[in-house]
Each structure stands twice: as C-alpha cells, then as structure tokens.
Design a protein around this motif. Sequence first.
Motif, PDB file in Angstrom:
ATOM      1  N   GLY A  95      11.042   9.221  -2.385  1.00 37.53           N
ATOM      2  CA  GLY A  95      12.255   8.430  -2.652  1.00 37.53           C
ATOM      3  C   GLY A  95      12.237   7.117  -1.895  1.00 37.53           C
ATOM      4  N   LEU A  96      11.784   7.152  -0.642  1.00 36.11           N
ATOM      5  CA  LEU A  96      11.731   5.910   0.135  1.00 36.11           C
ATOM      6  C   LEU A  96      10.733   4.945  -0.488  1.00 36.11           C
ATOM      7  N   GLY A  97       9.591   5.521  -0.908  1.00 30.85           N
ATOM      8  CA  GLY A  97       8.601   4.682  -1.585  1.00 30.85           C
ATOM      9  C   GLY A  97       9.189   4.091  -2.847  1.00 30.85           C
ATOM     10  N   TYR A  98       9.954   4.903  -3.555  1.00 32.07           N
ATOM     11  CA  TYR A  98      10.590   4.454  -4.795  1.00 32.07           C
ATOM     12  C   TYR A  98      11.519   3.287  -4.525  1.00 32.07           C
ATOM     13  N   LEU A  99      12.360   3.459  -3.501  1.00 29.62           N
ATOM     14  CA  LEU A  99      13.302   2.383  -3.185  1.00 29.62           C
ATOM     15  C   LEU A  99      12.541   1.117  -2.787  1.00 29.62           C
ATOM     16  N   ALA A 100      11.442   1.318  -2.098  1.00 30.09           N
ATOM     17  CA  ALA A 100      10.668   0.146  -1.668  1.00 30.09           C
ATOM     18  C   ALA A 100      10.113  -0.584  -2.867  1.00 30.09           C
ATOM     19  N   ILE A 101       9.564   0.153  -3.812  1.00 31.55           N
ATOM     20  CA  ILE A 101       8.875  -0.519  -4.915  1.00 31.55           C
ATOM     21  C   ILE A 101       9.860  -1.218  -5.849  1.00 31.55           C
ATOM     22  N   ILE A 102      11.033  -0.636  -6.040  1.00 32.63           N
ATOM     23  CA  ILE A 102      11.965  -1.307  -6.951  1.00 32.63           C
ATOM     24  C   ILE A 102      12.621  -2.500  -6.272  1.00 32.63           C
ATOM     25  N   GLY A 103      12.357  -2.666  -4.993  1.00 37.41           N
ATOM     26  CA  GLY A 103      12.890  -3.833  -4.302  1.00 37.41           C
ATOM     27  C   GLY A 103      14.325  -3.628  -3.839  1.00 37.41           C
ATOM     28  N   PHE A 104      14.630  -2.418  -3.398  1.00 39.80           N
ATOM     29  CA  PHE A 104      15.961  -2.157  -2.852  1.00 39.80           C
ATOM     30  C   PHE A 104      16.124  -3.018  -1.599  1.00 39.80           C
ATOM     31  N   PRO A 105      17.216  -3.716  -1.530  1.00 39.55           N
ATOM     32  CA  PRO A 105      17.360  -4.668  -0.421  1.00 39.55           C
ATOM     33  C   PRO A 105      17.135  -4.003   0.924  1.00 39.55           C
ATOM     34  N   GLY A 106      16.336  -4.700   1.755  1.00 40.80           N
ATOM     35  CA  GLY A 106      16.090  -4.201   3.098  1.00 40.80           C
ATOM     36  C   GLY A 106      14.791  -3.456   3.220  1.00 40.80           C
ATOM     37  N   LEU A 107      14.285  -2.952   2.125  1.00 43.90           N
ATOM     38  CA  LEU A 107      13.018  -2.232   2.223  1.00 43.90           C
ATOM     39  C   LEU A 107      11.851  -3.190   1.939  1.00 43.90           C
ATOM     40  N   SER A 108      10.636  -2.689   2.181  1.00 43.92           N
ATOM     41  CA  SER A 108       9.449  -3.553   2.139  1.00 43.92           C
ATOM     42  C   SER A 108       9.345  -4.349   0.857  1.00 43.92           C
ATOM     43  N   GLY A 109       9.401  -3.608  -0.263  1.00 40.25           N
ATOM     44  CA  GLY A 109       9.152  -4.259  -1.543  1.00 40.25           C
ATOM     45  C   GLY A 109      10.119  -5.392  -1.815  1.00 40.25           C
ATOM     46  N   PHE A 110      11.290  -5.240  -1.327  1.00 39.56           N
ATOM     47  CA  PHE A 110      12.296  -6.260  -1.563  1.00 39.56           C
ATOM     48  C   PHE A 110      11.838  -7.608  -1.012  1.00 39.56           C
ATOM     49  N   PHE A 111      11.364  -7.584   0.226  1.00 41.13           N
ATOM     50  CA  PHE A 111      10.990  -8.845   0.861  1.00 41.13           C
ATOM     51  C   PHE A 111       9.811  -9.491   0.156  1.00 41.13           C
ATOM     52  N   SER A 112       8.804  -8.666  -0.088  1.00 38.72           N
ATOM     53  CA  SER A 112       7.585  -9.279  -0.606  1.00 38.72           C
ATOM     54  C   SER A 112       7.753  -9.700  -2.057  1.00 38.72           C
ATOM     55  N   LEU A 144       3.551   6.880   5.980  1.00 40.44           N
ATOM     56  CA  LEU A 144       3.536   5.828   4.975  1.00 40.44           C
ATOM     57  C   LEU A 144       4.947   5.458   4.548  1.00 40.44           C
ATOM     58  N   ALA A 145       5.813   6.445   4.490  1.00 37.66           N
ATOM     59  CA  ALA A 145       7.193   6.167   4.111  1.00 37.66           C
ATOM     60  C   ALA A 145       7.833   5.253   5.149  1.00 37.66           C
ATOM     61  N   VAL A 146       7.564   5.505   6.398  1.00 40.06           N
ATOM     62  CA  VAL A 146       8.088   4.637   7.460  1.00 40.06           C
ATOM     63  C   VAL A 146       7.597   3.217   7.227  1.00 40.06           C
ATOM     64  N   GLY A 147       6.317   3.123   6.915  1.00 44.05           N
ATOM     65  CA  GLY A 147       5.737   1.801   6.640  1.00 44.05           C
ATOM     66  C   GLY A 147       6.435   1.145   5.471  1.00 44.05           C
ATOM     67  N   SER A 148       6.689   1.925   4.416  1.00 40.05           N
ATOM     68  CA  SER A 148       7.317   1.351   3.225  1.00 40.05           C
ATOM     69  C   SER A 148       8.693   0.812   3.546  1.00 40.05           C
ATOM     70  N   VAL A 149       9.337   1.459   4.471  1.00 45.53           N
ATOM     71  CA  VAL A 149      10.709   1.039   4.769  1.00 45.53           C
ATOM     72  C   VAL A 149      10.713  -0.228   5.621  1.00 45.53           C
ATOM     73  N   PHE A 150       9.892  -0.225   6.647  1.00 47.00           N
ATOM     74  CA  PHE A 150      10.066  -1.277   7.662  1.00 47.00           C
ATOM     75  C   PHE A 150       9.077  -2.418   7.584  1.00 47.00           C
ATOM     76  N   ALA A 151       7.952  -2.207   6.933  1.00 47.35           N
ATOM     77  CA  ALA A 151       6.905  -3.220   6.998  1.00 47.35           C
ATOM     78  C   ALA A 151       7.418  -4.567   6.513  1.00 47.35           C
ATOM     79  N   GLY A 152       8.097  -4.555   5.352  1.00 47.59           N
ATOM     80  CA  GLY A 152       8.541  -5.824   4.787  1.00 47.59           C
ATOM     81  C   GLY A 152       9.454  -6.567   5.728  1.00 47.59           C
ATOM     82  N   GLY A 153      10.416  -5.854   6.251  1.00 47.19           N
ATOM     83  CA  GLY A 153      11.351  -6.486   7.153  1.00 47.19           C
ATOM     84  C   GLY A 153      10.645  -7.019   8.385  1.00 47.19           C
ATOM     85  N   PHE A 154       9.720  -6.205   8.921  1.00 47.26           N
ATOM     86  CA  PHE A 154       9.019  -6.595  10.123  1.00 47.26           C
ATOM     87  C   PHE A 154       8.243  -7.885   9.883  1.00 47.26           C
ATOM     88  N   PHE A 155       7.615  -7.956   8.719  1.00 45.98           N
ATOM     89  CA  PHE A 155       6.813  -9.145   8.424  1.00 45.98           C
ATOM     90  C   PHE A 155       7.678 -10.383   8.236  1.00 45.98           C
TER      91      PHE A 155
END
Lengths: 657, 99, 275, 523
Positions: free
Chosen positions: A381-398, A497-508
């Motif tokens: 689910g976290l990966g899912y939220l990241a990929i769809i670009g849910f605000p705040g998660l990795s995918g959103f930023f990139s 990996l889920a942790v990475g999906s959540v925070f990586a984008g924001g961290f970067f």
Amino acid sequence: MENLIALLIAAPLLGAAVLLCGGRRLDAVGHWIGTVLAAASFVVGVVLFADMLGKDPENRAMHQFLFSWIPVGGFQADVAFQLDQLSMTFVLLITGVGSLIHVYSIGYMEHDERRRRFFGYLNLFLAAMLLLVLADNYLLLYVGWEGVGLASYLLIGFWQHKPSAATAAKKAFLVNRVGDVGLSIAIMLMFTTFGTFAFGPVLEATGEATEGKLTAIALMLLLAACGKSAQVPLQSWLGDAMEGPTPVSALIHAATMVTAGVYLIVRSADIFNAAPDAQLVTTVVGAVTLMFGAIVGCAKDDIKKALAGSTMSQIGYMVLAAGLGPIGYVFAIMHLVTHGFFKAGLFLGAGSVMHGMNDEVDMRKYGGLRTYMPITFITFGLGYLAIIGFPGLSGFFSKDKIIEAAFAKGGTEGWILGGVALLGAAITAFYMTRVMLMTFFGEERWRNQPTASPAEPDVEPAAAHHGAAASDHAAAATGEPHPHESPKVMTIPMIVLAVGSVFAGGFFSIGDRFIHWLEPVTDHAHGNPPISAGAVTASTVAVMVIGVGLAWLQYGRRPVPVVAPRGSLLTRAARRDLYQDDFNHVVLVRGGEHLTRSLVYVDHTLVDGVVNGTAAGMGGLSGRLRRVQNGYARSYAVSMFGGAAILIAATLLMRAV
Amino acid sequence: MNPVNYLYLAALLFTIGATGVLIRRNAIVVFMCVELMLNACNLALVAFSRMHGNLDGQIIAFFTMVVAAAEVVVGLAIIVSLFRSRHSASVDDASLMKL
Amino acid sequence: MTQQLAAYTTSTGEAFQFWVLGTVAVIGALCTVFMKRAVHSALCLAGTMIVLAVFYLANGAYFLGIVQIVVYTGAIMMLFLFVVMLVGVTAADSLKETIKGQRWLALLCGLGFGILLVAGIGNAALTEFNGLGQANSGGNVEGLAALIFTDYVFAFELTGALLITAAVGAMVLTHRERTERAKTQRELAEQRVREGKHLPPLPAPGVYARHNAVDIAGLLPDGTPSELTVSKTLRDRGQIRDVSTEALNDLKALEQRAEDRLERTNSGKSGEASK
Amino acid sequence: MSFPLLTATAVLPALGAIATAAVPAARRTAAKWLALIVSLATLVLAAVVLVRFDPDGDRYQLTESHAWIKDFGVRYELGVDGIAVAMIALTALLIPFIILAGWHDADPLETGSKRWRPTQGFFALILLVEAMVIISFEATDVFLFYIFFEAMLIPMYFLIGGFGDRAHEHGEAAASTQRSYAAVKFLLYNLVGGLIMLAAVIGLYVVAGNFSLTQIAEARANGTLDMATSTERWLFLGFFFAFAVKAPLWPLHTWLPNAMQESTAPVAVLITAVVDKVGTFAMLRFCLQLFPEASTWATPAILVLALISIIYGALLAVGQRDIKRLVAYASISHFGFIVLGIFAMTSQGQSGATLYMVNHGISTAALMLVAGFLISRRGSRLIADYGGVQKVAPVLAGTFLIGGLATLSLPGLAPFVSEFLVLVGTFARYPVIGIIATVGIVLAALYTLVLYQRTMTGPVKAEVEGMPDLRVRELVVVAPLIVLLIFLGVYPKPVTDIVNPAVKQTLSDVQKKDPQPEVEASK
C-alpha cells in the motif's frame, strides 16, 4: 580510496564465480555467500560515499585505472573506472536494493533446488550492473551493458524447463541485442569522430563535432536505451520477462537494469545537449512509452504484467525527463531512484502475494487479501501511494518535478508533453488502484477457485518448491489456496523498501539536496513552466484523485468478475500489448522464418546446385562417353580405323592447301 | 597398263581386309583379314620397289612376311588359349574391358 | 624381259594377267570376309595369296613370289587351317551384327578409307617407273641377300630374335602347366557324390543303331535329346546333331507300318482313345 | 647455424604422425598417448617460438633458408611474423584438445576386435595435418607454401571421409555414403581452388623469376619489379580464389557445412578452427604483400562478398536443423567478419581479423566439442531430438552456453574484442558496410540462443533422460578453452602486442593509413 572502486565489482564477481563453479557442495551455504558479498559491495559503496561527501562538490569524481584492455593503433580501450556523483547514486541503489533482494530471495527461493545458481546469477548481475555504471568509457560500459543482458537472460530463463520462460529469456536477449547494435554503432561513430570513446574526452570534445554527427550518436545511444529500458519500439520483451522469478523482476526489471538506458542518456548529457533533434526524439519516445505502458497496465490481469506495464510507463517518465535536457536530468535520476524503491517494493509485495497464493498471478483470482497478509498489504500500500504520487510520498516529489519540467520545455511541445505526462499520472493512479483493489479488497474470489493447478504445464514451479509448509502442498493438490503471510526474511526487505518509498522523495527534495548533489555532473537548469509550479502540483494531485476515483467506481464498488469480460476494443488491444507483439510476430518472426527457410532452399538448390549441377553434368557427359567404351575390341578398332582415315584426310587436305 | 594399278589393287585389298577385321567376330577370320591387309601392303611395297628401281621395297616386304609369320604364330596361340578358356573364338566374348 | 619391265607401260600380256588375276584376288578377298565358315575363308585367302605371288613374280620379285607360296600359302595358311580344325571346322559364324551401328560404321570407314587411299595414290605423281632391270641384274636373290646382310643386317638379326621369341611365346601360351596335382579317381568320385549329380557314368550318345555317332545326342524316354550324352568339346562347339524329330518320325512310320500290317483301322484306334 | 626452431615445430608432429601410425595394431591406447604427448611437445615448441619472437624486432624472425629446387628458384624458406606466431600458437594449442576430445572417436566398433580399425591412423592424420598447417604458416616461399597448402587436403580427406559420428539415423551405410560425398566435395572444391592458385603461382614465377615472398615483396615495394596492372590483378584473383575457397567465402562455402556435418566433432574443429585459418592467413600474408595494388582494386567486391557471408551465413544458421551444420554456417558468418577485417585495410580491422582467427578457433572449438559430446551421448545431430538437457546435464549445458555466448561475441569473452575491432576498423573506412555488418551481431544471438533453447531448455525429452554429464576427460578438454576465452576477453593485450607490429607492416605494404578522427582532421 580510488582503489576501492574495483572492489565494488570484484565482490559480486567473486561470488558469481564461486557459486557457479563451486558445484553442489556449496548448495547449503551458497545463498549466504551471495548475500554477504552483495552486502559487502554495499558497504564498500557506503564507505566510498562517505568519502565522497567529505570532498568538495566539484572534485568528487574518482578514477581508477586497472590495465590497458584493447590497444590497437589509435583504438585505445582501457579497463578503468570513474566514480562520480551519478555513478555513486547508482552504486548505492544497485547494491542497496540488490542486497535487500538477495535477502528476500533467500526466503523466496528456499525450496528451489537450484538456489545456489540463482544467487550466482544475481551476483553476476550485480557485478555487470556495477561495471556498467562505473566504467569510464563507452566500450567498458558496453561490456556491463551486455553483461546485465546476459544475467537478465539467465534469470528470466531461470526456470528453463518451462518453454515460456526460455522463450521469454531469448526474446529479451534478442530485443536487447538490437539496442546493443545501437550502442556499438554509437561507439564506432565516437571513435571515427573523436578518436576515442572515453567519457571525459568525448564529452569535452562535443563542441568540435558537427551537429549531424552528434545527432547520429545521440540517436544510436537512444536506440540502445530503448532496448535496455523497454521503450517503444523495443519494449516488447519486458512483459514476457515476468516469466522470471519475482525477485528478479523486482531487481532487474524494475529497479536497476531497465533504468540503465536513462543512465546512458544522462551520462551522455553533453552529446544530447548539442543535438536538439535527438532530444526531441527522446522526449517523444518517453511520452509514447509512458502512455503505452500505462494503457497496457490498465488491462493486464496478471499482477506482474500490470506492474511491468507500470515500470515501462515510469521509465517513460524518466526518458522524457532526460530528453528535456538540463532541466530534466536531475529529476530523471531522482525519479529513477524513488522508482527503484517503490517499484521494487511493489514487486516484492506481488511476490509475497504469489508466495501465499500458490504462485497464482491472476488478480481476478485474488481479492480481500489484506487480512491474511497484513505486512504485505501495508508495504504494498505504501508503495502504491508512492507511485500514484500521493502528496508527501516519494513518487509525488519526483513525478511532479518531471511534469513541471515537461511544461517548462516551452512552446507547443511543452504543452503536449506536459499534458501527456499529466494524463499518464491519471492513468497511473487508475491502474495502480485497480491492482490494489483487485488484490487486497473486495470479495475473496480465490475461495473454491482452483488456482494455477499443478497439472498445468507452465505454472511457476516454485509452487512445488516454496510452499513453506506441507499444508501448502496439500492445498495445491486440492486447488484452493491458503493465503498466509511470508516469512520475516521476505517481509523485512519489503519493510525497508516501503520506508524508502515513503521518505526518499521528501529527503531528496528538501533543500534541493538531490539537485545540488548531481549538479556538478549533469548540469541543472531551473525550468520555468508557463503555469506556476503550484498549479502544476495542484493539477497533478487532481488527476491522481480522478484516476483513483474512476478505478474505485470500476473495481471497488462493483464485484470483479473472475473471468475477464470481453472488454472494449481498447481493453482487448491493451491486453495484447496494443498488438505490438502480433506485429513483431507477423512481420519479424514469420518474415524471418520465411526468409531463412527460403535461403536454406536457395543455398541448397541454387548455390550448391550450381556446383552439384556442374558435377552432375560432368557425370552425365562421362556416362555418355563411357557408353562408347563398350569393351568390344572391334568397336575400338572402328574408332582407330576412323581416326586413321581422318588423319589421312587431314594430311591430304593440308597438302592440298 | 600403268603399274600404278598394282597400287590401286593393294589399296582395295587393304580396305577389304580392314573392313573384314571390323565386321567379323570369329577371331580366326579376323586374323585372316589382318593377313590380307599385310599382303596388300606387301604388294604395294613390291610395286614401289619396281617403281624406284631398287630392292629396298622387297626387303621391307620380306621383313613384313617374317614378322607376319611371328605374329601368326603368337596370335594363333592366343586364339587357341582363348578358346580353351572361353570355349569360343569370338572376339566379342573377350570383352573384359567392358565396365 | 628386263627391258620390258623398265618400260613405263607394261606388256599387254601383263595387263591381261593383271585384270584377270586382280579380279580373282578381289573376289577371293571378299569371300574371305564374307564366307560364313572359317574354312572357306581360309581357302579363299589362300587363293588370293597365290594370285599375289604371281603378281610378285610379275613385278620382278622372284624371291618373294616363291616365299609367298612356300611360306605364306604353304605354311601359314596351313597353320590357320589347323587352328580352324581345333576350334571346329563345321561351326558356322552368324554374320548377324551384335554391336549397334558397328557394321555401318565399319563399312563407312572402309569406304572412306579406300576413297582416301585411292585419292592419295591418284594425287601422287607416280609417273616414272625405273624398273628393276638394274637392281636385278646380279640376280634377285643375290641382290636381296646383299642388302639384308649389309644395310639391313641389324633389322635382320632382330627379326631372328623376334621369330625365336614368337616360337617360345606360342609354346608358353598354348602349354598348360599343371599347377596342382591331378585329382585321383577316388577324389573325383567323392566330388561327384558331394555335388550330388551324375553319380552314374554319363549315358552314351547315339540313337538306336542308325545314328551311332558321337555328335548325336541320345534321346530321353519322351523323345527329347539329352545333351549330357555328347562329349563336352562338341557341346561347347555347338556341334550336336539333333535327330529327335527324325527318331519320332521314324517311330511314327514304324507304327504306321505295323498297323498296316496288322490291318488295324484308325477308327479302332480312335475308339480306343475315346474310352 | 642456430637451431632450426621453426622446422622442428613442424617436423615434430610429422615424425609423431609416423610413429603413431607405426604403433602395433593392438596397442591402441599407446598410440593415443603417443599422439597426445607429441602434440603437447609441439605446444611446448610453439611456446618457445612465442617466447623467442620479438614483436618489435625484424619483420620475419627465426628465419631459415636453404636452396631446394635450384632450377626454379624454389627455396626452403621459413620465417614468422607476429600474425604467423599467433596462428602457430593457436594451432599447437588446439591440437591436444582435438586429440583428447577425439579420444574414443576412432575406437573399433566392436570391443575386443583386433582388426586395424584405423585408430592409429586417425591420430596420425591429425598430427600430419598439424605439421602441414604449421609449415604453411611458416613458409615464406610461395611455392613451399603452395605445396603444403595443397598437401593438407590429403589427410583432411581421409579424416572427413573415414571417420564419422558413431551413430547415425539412417544406418552406417547411408552415413558412409554421405561421408564420402562430403569428403569428395571438400577435396574437389579445394583442388579447384588450388589448381587456379597453381596457375597464379606459376604466373608469379614467370613475372618475378623466383618464389621468395620477401624478395618479391621488397622488389614490389622499391619499384624494381613492375607488374602490368592486368597481370597483377589476374595473379591476385588466382591466389584469392584459392584462399576464398578455403576460408570459405560466399558463394564458395557449400563444402563446409557438408564436411563439418559428416565428420566427427574434433575433425570439424580441425577443419574450421585450424585448416580454414590458413586461407584467411594467406590472404593477409600473400594477397596483400604480393599484390598491394590489386588488393586495393578488389577491396569493394571482396567487402561485399564478406558482408554477404556474414549475413547469409547467419541467416542460414538460423534455418538449420542439424547442430553441426548450424555451427558450420555460423563459422561462415565469422569468416565473413575475418575477411571484412582484413580488407578494411585499417589497423583495427586487421588486428581484429588476426585476433578473430585466434578467438574463433578457440570459441568454435569450445562450442563444437561440447556439441560433439552431446551428440555422442544421444547419437543424433538433429536439434529437434534434444530438449531439457540442462536439467539432466547442467555442466554440459553450461559449457555449451558459454561456447554459444562466445560465438555470439558476448563482451567479456574473447570473440567480442576481435569482432568489435573488425567492426570499428571497417566502420572507420566504410561506415555503411560497418553498419550492415552489425546485423550479423543480432543474427548471431538469434541462432545461438535458438540452438540453446531448443536443445537445453524446456521439458526433458524421454531420450535425453539419464544422459550423463561431462566426464573428467571432457571437462579437461572444455575447461581450459573456457578459461582461455575469458582470459583473452578480459586481457587480450598479450596477443595484440604480438600482432600489432606485423599488421602495421602489412598496412604499409598496401600503403594505407588509418583514417584520422574527424575532430583531429578538422584541426
């Protein structure tokens, strides 16, 4: 410090050599050797990273010269490495995700009797991939490039006894080979243009070459990238590549290898910058692929194939970004890294689901699994939220940055590209929600459903191998699966990996850390979109919500039929990869078969026929002549007599003349 | 009459003999035809001798006769041994040269 | 006579002789070629040779003329006849050609060759005849002898060697050396038993008392001739006289006569047959 | 006078051949060991040649020269340059493996038979071929070369015609017929080539007055020997034809598939990896040196033929149903690359071509010998008769895969280096031809992987079940070859160092220089 670079590659290479040549006596410890060596490589990477952080940003690149590889005339190829920020990013991604997936595989492949070999191949892949990103010239990069192709071939076809797996492996290698031809032609062009093909000299000398040459080189590099990164028109292999074990799909066909094309383009930034036509083609390829992958992803019922479509689409984003030039390079790499996290996590989650479902891959036979495998559900689910670009998660930023940069391209192109990227985001949200809903929500459609029965010939045989418990085998026999959570050795990498999906984008993104990190290598220009960044972000979120909503209407509210409905024209086309494979089959495969068959015929009848015909003619002639030699002395006497008569006649005639 | 006629006669006899060699299958008759050819030659030689007014032609004819005698002896011996082994005097039966 | 020979043209007598004997020679030659039986061929050839001997004499080759008669016609032709007898006097050749096209080719070649020879002789400038008057002045034989033992002595010696070799060769060719021990009667008998045929002695030839010759095959009970009764040599030569039909006819005649004498009628016989 | 090292290298296997043939009929194993030891001793001698050779020294080294047929100016002249040294090393290296791989290929059919089924002959012939090939590489006298170039055919004829695969689908009689067909075809093709070459050799003598390669080349270079343009072209064509038959170049190739299909795997390796190399080697040494202008004149046509060979051979390999035929057509494709490299007239192309000869020898040996082991297990050459071998004999399948990957020129393995050099060298002068030739890379992957997929993967076929994995002897054959493939792929410098100076001189013979890079040229 420089001398450690070789160690990065050496560790997994050693692992591959030991595991593949070691024989059965290493069966018991093979997976540990592989995992430890992968982790060792990661540790070395971290050490080098720490060292690099301590240096001045402009002087972070490190070089290591090992030996002169092919010295012939002006052609000087060296085995030498270059570790700069771009390579470092990849090294950490490859070794980090790679190590996690090694750990995951220990559990996933537990009951496969060829597990040692699997780890050998994985290590081989790591070595080749690291060689690819560490090489300091294009030829050595080419070695890594084909090396990962080989590892990919071996791993896709790991279950070789399945004809489909063997065919998929072959197809992947062949399609990649077409791309490789592009890379080799690019190297040749570099050699004839610049007299060298090492990164430094080539990229410095771009100003001196004509734009035509540079465009040609760039297009050839793009062809190579298309092959490796499954971009249109060389995308067809990626879906079939899902025949490989799931950890392979996660590592090679989601997180690392398929992104090598993006690496190649970003690495060759100077060439692309000097060839605007090639950049335009690159963006078009990226845009087309991101739509292509997204549409295909919407229609697939096979969870891995849906994710594969998604991978294709996400890499389309990266290629699009890379084609935008300095305003996009950094975001391409950033999306690459975040995608590495969440897509690997998604694939591992899919693997975990399959693991619990007797290797069933059809999502129509899933449903309501969230209660049975909670950790998988949460990480997925976290990966899912990241990929769809849910605000705040990795995918959103990139992803948001890429869409912004696409608009910033300017002019009509900018609007079209930005629009496509935005539409892609909506479709991404749609198909990922579809996967999520079909797998973890809704009714439990697997009840009383014999899943992938063992009698079926092309079922993943892991069903027989890693059922984890004897009861699973029994379940496989009766047909109804017993969903269960995977062992810790599998869930821990998923959690990481889920942790990475959540925070990586924001961290970067905070403080543009990633931009500053990569800027010395790739150059970064800030793009100015015609509409404000805030508006882009808002629309991105909006289309995401629309996509999710549509998917919920389709798959959340209504029950999902177990047997796929016929569907619209587009759905059917998407199920068949938009008929791209059919085109390949009819034009290339059939055509090729006819060509080779007729050539075999030509060789046999025409080329050989000329020779054999001459021989037969000679034979026939001598056969005729032989008949004159009938063995009767009298008939020989006649010829003697006739000959004498002719001689006399000739003599008389000569005298008369 | 011109003595050249002897030469024409010799030519005629030689041709008849040669044709006989080619036509007949009985080895003995073939052999006789060979003798006929030799005799025709001898006649020509004798005529030549007369033409040139020296005896060399006759000497050659003489030698021809001697050699012919030797040839007949050996040839007949061959025919006899051939007949013994094959019970036939036909030259066509001795066709081992045939493939 | 020597004067005449030296002349360019010959006497009418010689011309007459040439035309008559020449015709004979050609006929003889043709008969040699076309006679079915070897004996006839040999006789015709002998005739031709004698004619040729006369021509030698007419051409001043006295020695050769005599030698032609004595050696050729006398000795060599007799040798031929001996061989002909050995092979079978009565055996007639079939003149049918077995090799396709051979006869036509041979005739064509012969014709062409003959025309060419005649044309060649006709073309040659043979207008001057020196005659042998001077050469034969010291006698023909002496002249030949002088040449043989001076200019041609080497060839003469070689010819002698050739003759000896030929003699030896003929002996070698016709002589059969036994390479193995002759089989004894016992061994022959055992061989026959082993092969399983002709255990008893071969039947005798001849039919009744009337045809008691070795070349007549004995008749089997059904009236057909049995070749086994004739000697192998004759069989190989094909010199078997078949009298089977004759014998049957004789038998029929005998029966007829017997019936006549016993006054039996044909009807009675047919009646018997219808039973 | 110093020790005649080159003569010794060639004479030793020849003597070994005689000795092997003389071993009594019953002592078959002794003959095998003798042949193996002789071939290893030859390898040692070849290694000595390699060590004694100084890459930066004179062009021809270790020379020997004796008058032979004085009336015709024929001399017994030997000498090696870097290219020849590499080829001699390759030959001497491969023969022990060939002997070891063919250890049982000439055993009597029925055990315990004392009949002289030619076991001794098989190994003696192999050694004889080795001797002749080595002396062909060494000869610097055209006539001397010609003699051994042709004489090689005799032992090869017997090797192809006399020894086939043990089992055959149509029985021994049919196999024997096909074998003799293949052997006769091999012989006729090469004899026709040789005949034409003989005419050219005689023509060369008429023009030049002697047969010495060094003298003629020198006279050509300093202008004392002038040939009419047409004469030179005809002579060149005469030589080239013979070499193109042996190499084999399209459309003179059809003897190779038959010969390789019918002979045993070690003999097939001998044909394609050793004997055929004499053809391409001779192009490099004789055609280019003796007839530089004609070579330049003929280059476009030859390049096109080479290109056709590459693609045609590869396409036909895809269409084959017989494993050995497939490898044969793949070899035709590879020979196309070699010829392409030679006539690209660049240092990369020619160094690459030389390297290619070496690497192709090793890689084909690896692939073909493993294929031979596979065929000997099942008794069929048809691809369709296999399937799932990987499951029952993983080591065999693994080595087969490595051999196949070498054939498709995977980077990291030796053939990649040479193939890429050839392509770069060609591309530098003829970009279009270079690009078309890259199609061969894709096709190589296709036929190799199709072969591997159909034989090794998929469900295990019933006939394949219980197939034994590689035995120790077989492993001893294959493992060093694979190690060598990897080593030369990672570190080909030892070979290129030897080859480069010789290539440089060959290029200066034809008065060609490498094209300059565009950027530098514009400066």
